[in-house]
Design a protein around this motif. Structure first.
Motif, short mmCIF file in Angstrom:
data_model
loop_
_atom_site.label_atom_id
_atom_site.label_comp_id
_atom_site.label_asym_id
_atom_site.label_seq_id
_atom_site.Cartn_x
_atom_site.Cartn_y
_atom_site.Cartn_z
N ARG A 41 14.27 55.61 106.72
CA ARG A 41 13.91 54.23 106.42
C ARG A 41 12.53 53.90 106.98
O ARG A 41 11.70 53.27 106.31
N ASP A 42 12.26 54.35 108.20
CA ASP A 42 10.94 54.12 108.79
C ASP A 42 9.84 54.81 108.00
O ASP A 42 8.76 54.25 107.80
N ARG A 43 10.11 56.03 107.56
CA ARG A 43 9.12 56.77 106.77
C ARG A 43 8.83 56.06 105.45
O ARG A 43 7.68 55.93 105.04
N ARG A 45 9.24 52.90 104.78
CA ARG A 45 8.52 51.65 105.06
C ARG A 45 7.05 51.95 105.26
O ARG A 45 6.18 51.22 104.77
N GLU A 46 6.75 53.02 105.97
CA GLU A 46 5.36 53.40 106.19
C GLU A 46 4.67 53.80 104.89
O GLU A 46 3.52 53.44 104.66
N THR A 54 5.08 47.09 111.49
CA THR A 54 5.83 46.54 112.61
C THR A 54 4.96 45.58 113.43
O THR A 54 5.46 44.58 113.93
#
Length: 82
Positions: A41-43, A45-46, A54
């Protein structure tokens, strides 16, 4: 004795090799999604929103409390989302 064609012998050999290389499992292990989803999910989003999201989200959260409609606002009767 029956005579087998080369094609049938190759197919039989291929099936035997596949059975040895890829054995059938009774119960495949369940994936551990709890530990694999947050990095994914973080990847994403990036990738989709760009780096530094963030930091922007914390700035928005810091200023969100000051966004309240006043009497002189454009639409004073409409509430801003919480």
């Amino acid at each position: 004795m029956p005579r087998y064609s080369r094609r049938s012998l190759l197919a039989l050999g291929g099936m035997a090799t596949a059975a040895v290389v890829f054995p059938v499992r009774d119960d495949p292990p369940a994936p551990d999604l709890a530990s694999s989803l947050p990095p994914l999910r973080d990847r994403w989003r990036e990738v989709t929103a760009g780096a530094g999201v963030t930091e922007a989200a914390t700035a928005v959260a810091r200023h969100l409390g000051t966004m309240a409609p006043a009497r002189t606002s454009l639409w004073p009767t409409c509430r801003s989302p919480p």
